[in-house]
Design a protein around this motif. Sequence first.
Motif, PDB file in Angstrom:
ATOM      1  N   LYS A 101      40.004   0.336  50.517  1.00  0.00           N
ATOM      2  CA  LYS A 101      40.412   0.530  51.908  1.00  0.00           C
ATOM      3  C   LYS A 101      41.625  -0.324  52.287  1.00  0.00           C
ATOM      4  O   LYS A 101      41.738  -1.485  51.887  1.00  0.00           O
ATOM      5  CB  LYS A 101      39.245   0.194  52.848  1.00  0.00           C
ATOM      6  N   HIS A 102      42.510   0.274  53.062  1.00  0.00           N
ATOM      7  CA  HIS A 102      43.674  -0.412  53.624  1.00  0.00           C
ATOM      8  C   HIS A 102      43.345  -0.732  55.079  1.00  0.00           C
ATOM      9  O   HIS A 102      43.313   0.157  55.925  1.00  0.00           O
ATOM     10  CB  HIS A 102      44.903   0.499  53.524  1.00  0.00           C
ATOM     11  N   VAL A 103      43.087  -1.998  55.353  1.00  0.00           N
ATOM     12  CA  VAL A 103      42.605  -2.408  56.678  1.00  0.00           C
ATOM     13  C   VAL A 103      43.718  -3.142  57.429  1.00  0.00           C
ATOM     14  O   VAL A 103      44.220  -4.167  56.966  1.00  0.00           O
ATOM     15  CB  VAL A 103      41.368  -3.325  56.555  1.00  0.00           C
ATOM     16  N   ILE A 146      54.489   2.388  60.804  1.00  0.00           N
ATOM     17  CA  ILE A 146      54.056   3.618  60.134  1.00  0.00           C
ATOM     18  C   ILE A 146      52.770   3.415  59.346  1.00  0.00           C
ATOM     19  O   ILE A 146      52.014   4.361  59.090  1.00  0.00           O
ATOM     20  CB  ILE A 146      55.176   4.160  59.207  1.00  0.00           C
ATOM     21  N   GLU A 147      52.500   2.156  58.928  1.00  0.00           N
ATOM     22  CA  GLU A 147      51.317   1.890  58.111  1.00  0.00           C
ATOM     23  C   GLU A 147      50.022   1.986  58.910  1.00  0.00           C
ATOM     24  O   GLU A 147      48.953   2.168  58.324  1.00  0.00           O
ATOM     25  CB  GLU A 147      51.426   0.509  57.460  1.00  0.00           C
ATOM     26  N   LYS A 197      38.629  -4.094  49.888  1.00  0.00           N
ATOM     27  CA  LYS A 197      39.493  -4.006  51.060  1.00  0.00           C
ATOM     28  C   LYS A 197      40.798  -4.752  50.840  1.00  0.00           C
ATOM     29  O   LYS A 197      40.804  -5.872  50.306  1.00  0.00           O
ATOM     30  CB  LYS A 197      38.786  -4.602  52.289  1.00  0.00           C
ATOM     31  N   PHE A 198      41.896  -4.124  51.269  1.00  0.00           N
ATOM     32  CA  PHE A 198      43.186  -4.800  51.365  1.00  0.00           C
ATOM     33  C   PHE A 198      43.460  -5.016  52.839  1.00  0.00           C
ATOM     34  O   PHE A 198      43.569  -4.061  53.610  1.00  0.00           O
ATOM     35  CB  PHE A 198      44.301  -3.961  50.743  1.00  0.00           C
ATOM     36  N   LEU A 199      43.556  -6.281  53.255  1.00  0.00           N
ATOM     37  CA  LEU A 199      43.807  -6.603  54.647  1.00  0.00           C
ATOM     38  C   LEU A 199      45.296  -6.846  54.859  1.00  0.00           C
ATOM     39  O   LEU A 199      45.916  -7.648  54.156  1.00  0.00           O
ATOM     40  CB  LEU A 199      43.010  -7.841  55.076  1.00  0.00           C
ATOM     41  N   ASN A 200      45.840  -6.146  55.835  1.00  0.00           N
ATOM     42  CA  ASN A 200      47.272  -6.183  56.110  1.00  0.00           C
ATOM     43  C   ASN A 200      47.513  -6.692  57.531  1.00  0.00           C
ATOM     44  O   ASN A 200      47.421  -5.936  58.489  1.00  0.00           O
ATOM     45  CB  ASN A 200      47.861  -4.779  55.930  1.00  0.00           C
ATOM     46  N   PRO A 201      47.842  -7.991  57.688  1.00  0.00           N
ATOM     47  CA  PRO A 201      48.062  -8.536  59.034  1.00  0.00           C
ATOM     48  C   PRO A 201      49.501  -8.390  59.526  1.00  0.00           C
ATOM     49  O   PRO A 201      49.796  -8.753  60.664  1.00  0.00           O
ATOM     50  CB  PRO A 201      47.699 -10.015  58.860  1.00  0.00           C
ATOM     51  N   GLN A 261      44.772   7.327  54.428  1.00  0.00           N
ATOM     52  CA  GLN A 261      44.500   6.845  53.070  1.00  0.00           C
ATOM     53  C   GLN A 261      43.025   6.534  52.874  1.00  0.00           C
ATOM     54  O   GLN A 261      42.429   6.859  51.840  1.00  0.00           O
ATOM     55  CB  GLN A 261      45.314   5.575  52.789  1.00  0.00           C
ATOM     56  N   ASN A 262      42.425   5.934  53.870  1.00  0.00           N
ATOM     57  CA  ASN A 262      41.042   5.472  53.737  1.00  0.00           C
ATOM     58  C   ASN A 262      40.019   6.599  53.648  1.00  0.00           C
ATOM     59  O   ASN A 262      38.864   6.377  53.271  1.00  0.00           O
ATOM     60  CB  ASN A 262      40.691   4.547  54.906  1.00  0.00           C
TER      61      ASN A 262
END
Length: 314
Positions: free
Chosen positions: A256-258, A241-242, A232-236, A249-250
């Motif tokens: 996974k882009h979370v 758009i993401e 998992k890639f966590l994006n806070p 993507q997932n």
Amino acid sequence: MKAIMYQAFGNADVLQMVELLKPAIQSGEVLIKIKALSINPMDWKIRKGEMKLMSGTKFPKYTGADFSGIVEEVGSSVPGFKKGDEVFGVVKNMMKEGASAEYIAIAASQIWKKPSNITFAQAASLPVVGTAALTAIEKMGRIDSTTTILVNGATGGFGMILLQLLKQKGAHVTAVTSSNGTAFAKRWGADMVIDYRTEEVLSRKETYDIVIDLSGKMGYADAKQVMKPDSKFLNPTPKPIEIPASLIQNLFTGKKHVIVLADPSTKYTNDLLYAVGQGLDIEIHKVFPFHAFKEAYRYAERGGYTGKVVIEQQ
């Protein structure tokens, strides 16, 4: 009362101090004399217009989400608080509200009593980054001693809380920070520390179960280079758009882009209060007086510091 507001998107120069009437409270609200408010990256992302889709374009706008202070007045239907109580809290919608004023009228559900073992500056620094850290951990799923986690930009306010909570979980954590933050990252529980000024983390051979970027500089495309096949890639700090893009993507990859969107609540605050009772370290890097608000925001936006930057009032 004095308040900080802005009438157009832009850098810290658009901020201005104005005189407003002291707010009147409704039956379920509390009036608080603010003692401290903390600065978070979302403050300037909103002010610069990067979050227009969520914040809207109506002005004036205010800044500052989390704060601490002293109860001045209590609404008729509010239990558990009285005049003189020391409290901390967070606005309900930081996209449209702000705590950058001498007083704030706020729902009683958005404030909590300040622990006596921390300062007003420390209490004001807790809600946003603390909730974000707990939300991120929840998104990570099951964590144990075999879980490898890369935290990029690890020694700001978010990282400060996250590293300590991950240490309690027993995870193996690699922290990426500057040389200024190395000692803090180790103190807060990192097993390995990488100085990004001398080593490129993406060129390392190691891969991780979880990568979380707190700096806003490592995107999902880059992070995939150091992610395991099912990770998992966590994006806070997502761009608008993401959020929908990550869902698409997932569907097609194990990496996974979370998106991590935090919403302060009693559930998380109780966990934070417990952590404070257990000795949670809350590092205040620098405190600015209320009248130096532009200097405070300019300083915070430059980055490169450890812990939190806070504005205090007398």
